[in-house]
Design a protein around this motif. Sequence first.
Motif, short mmCIF file in Angstrom:
data_model
loop_
_atom_site.label_atom_id
_atom_site.label_comp_id
_atom_site.label_asym_id
_atom_site.label_seq_id
_atom_site.Cartn_x
_atom_site.Cartn_y
_atom_site.Cartn_z
N UNK A 1 3.92 -8.38 0.08
CA UNK A 1 4.81 -7.72 -0.95
C UNK A 1 4.35 -6.34 -1.28
N UNK A 2 2.94 -6.42 -1.54
CA UNK A 2 2.10 -5.08 -2.02
C UNK A 2 1.93 -3.85 -0.98
N UNK A 3 2.26 -4.41 0.20
CA UNK A 3 2.13 -3.42 1.29
C UNK A 3 3.49 -2.80 1.56
N UNK A 4 4.55 -3.46 0.99
CA UNK A 4 5.85 -2.95 0.95
C UNK A 4 6.76 -4.11 1.82
N UNK A 5 6.13 -5.26 1.93
CA UNK A 5 7.02 -6.31 2.50
C UNK A 5 6.86 -6.51 3.84
N UNK A 6 7.42 -7.48 4.36
CA UNK A 6 7.32 -7.99 5.78
C UNK A 6 8.05 -6.87 6.75
N UNK A 7 9.27 -6.25 6.27
CA UNK A 7 9.74 -5.22 7.08
C UNK A 7 9.17 -4.03 7.16
N UNK A 8 8.20 -3.84 6.30
CA UNK A 8 7.35 -2.31 6.44
C UNK A 8 6.18 -2.32 7.05
N UNK A 9 5.67 -3.79 7.74
CA UNK A 9 4.66 -3.91 8.54
C UNK A 9 5.05 -3.74 10.09
N UNK A 10 4.78 -2.64 10.66
CA UNK A 10 4.94 -2.34 12.11
C UNK A 10 3.98 -3.32 12.96
N UNK A 11 2.73 -3.40 12.70
CA UNK A 11 1.83 -4.18 13.28
C UNK A 11 0.73 -4.46 12.45
N UNK A 12 0.02 -5.45 12.47
CA UNK A 12 -1.28 -5.74 11.92
C UNK A 12 -2.24 -6.58 12.41
N UNK A 13 -3.39 -6.45 12.11
CA UNK A 13 -4.67 -7.06 12.93
C UNK A 13 -5.78 -7.14 11.51
N UNK A 14 -7.00 -7.46 12.01
CA UNK A 14 -7.94 -7.49 11.07
C UNK A 14 -9.21 -7.33 12.02
N UNK A 15 -10.47 -6.76 11.16
CA UNK A 15 -11.76 -6.64 11.59
C UNK A 15 -12.48 -7.52 11.00
N UNK A 16 -14.03 -7.28 10.86
CA UNK A 16 -14.78 -8.25 10.16
C UNK A 16 -14.50 -8.42 8.58
N UNK A 17 -14.02 -7.38 8.15
CA UNK A 17 -13.74 -7.51 6.45
C UNK A 17 -12.50 -7.17 6.08
N UNK A 18 -11.52 -6.73 6.99
CA UNK A 18 -10.42 -5.89 6.32
C UNK A 18 -9.24 -6.33 7.33
N UNK A 19 -8.06 -6.35 6.61
CA UNK A 19 -6.83 -6.45 7.10
C UNK A 19 -6.39 -5.01 7.55
N UNK A 20 -6.13 -4.85 8.48
CA UNK A 20 -5.48 -3.38 9.19
C UNK A 20 -4.09 -3.17 9.54
N UNK A 21 -3.20 -2.56 8.69
CA UNK A 21 -1.84 -2.53 8.88
C UNK A 21 -1.32 -1.03 9.42
N UNK A 22 -0.52 -1.18 10.33
CA UNK A 22 0.18 0.09 10.74
C UNK A 22 1.60 -0.10 9.78
N UNK A 23 1.80 0.64 8.84
CA UNK A 23 2.88 0.49 8.18
C UNK A 23 3.89 1.69 8.43
N UNK A 24 5.20 1.26 8.31
CA UNK A 24 6.45 2.14 8.58
C UNK A 24 6.16 3.20 7.42
#
Length: 472
Positions: A14-37
């Motif tokens: 919700x804080x990153x704008x909700x499901x519809x605002x997430x284009x794609x998401x992955x993670x590295x060793x310590x962080x969630x990585x979002x490509x947001x619309x």
Amino acid sequence: MAKISNESVKQIVEAVGGKDNIAVATHCVTRLRFALKDEGKVDKEKLGKIDLVKGSFSANGQYQVVIGQGTVDKVYDKMVELTGIGHASKEDVKNEAAKKMNPLQRFVKMLSDIFIPILPAIVTAGLLMGLNNLLTGQGIFYAHKSFIQVHESWAGLADMINIIANTAFTFLPILIGWSAVKRFGGNPLLGIVLGAMMIHPDLLNAYSYGEALKSHSIPVWNLFGWHVNKIGYQGQVLPVLVSSFILAKLERWLKKRIPDAIQLLLVAPIALLVTGFVTFVAVGPLTFGIGNWITGLVVYVFNHVPAIGGLLYGGCYALLVITGMHQAFLAVDFQLISSAGGTYLWPILCMSNIAQGSAALAMMFLAKNKVDKGMAGTSSVSAYLGITEPAMFGVNLRFKYPFVCALIGSAIAGIVLATGHVKAPAIGVGGIPGFLSIFPHSWGTFFTGMAIVIVVPFVLTFLFGKLKRQKA
């Protein structure tokens, strides 16, 4: 470790704008990585109050949420399960994020994609050259003598280490050719051949070009009366980058137009022949000159106004990291090592990394929140070993003043190193172990700079934090 509840993960989404605002998401060793619309929909204040979150920042078109090692993968899996967004790779997120980048950001990303894969070989070579420096440097173990001059039986071992260490730099065009052609969508094996072709032993070694130019003894090819200089490109970066681009694009163009049945016979030979001809006739001489002009400019600044060069690079390097533009300077480092016998920039990079670690360490003593203390402590150690992102984005930029204090310490150390003409013959670990990759005669100045970036950012951050707390 904070409990991973469905509610906490939903709050992150919700804080990153909700499901519809997430284009794609992955993670590295310590962080969630979002490509947001739309990053404008991110609620940073709400995100910062979530127990699982230790920090967040935007970089290179990606919005990254710091969760922590050992936890982030579980949070990611639960997020995928709750939202149904599907798993994605880092490459998927990078490609999606690249769509929102401007031309300069895409250019820097391209350089990053080319140089990051070959960095392990380069850093390993730098560390081994540091070991060779210990054995061959005068005045380290004995006054006015090197270790191998006193213990001659070690000379063979030192020579062997030197060959192993120098290999990555001697054949640098091959490494770049492989990585660059792969990045541009061509066959990486052809990139290896291209890189090897540019340092063929029958060509005049690039390191001997200056002497050959003075003595008018540069060998040439006589192409039907047209004389083309027969020189190699050892240690050069720009020639192989441009030639790799031409090779990859030409290969792909040929594959679209030549029938599958005869592609094996025609595509690679034509692509290599045309690229090789263009490289030796035009691309090589032109980019060789541009590369020498760039290094000449850097050398001029650090030789004539070193304080300004050190101040600017030391004070701005961490800012370049935020934008991702620091990757572009890897090419300059390689060019300086090749043309000037060492790079002035990389030692200052070490100072910047250590400074960020010192500022984060001060925050460990200032923070009242256990999560902030833990994040500051672990990220400071990481920065001291050359990985600054957790300290910068997870701690220093969050509180702002530690980041500024780190810049001040790094700028002062940059002046000290630049005026002391500290150079590195190779790239190693960009933190406290970095002294191994510095010319031994400059260790004293390097350690002075190191003392500055350990003490100044820590003291400034601690005092400012205490003062800020008193005013509050």
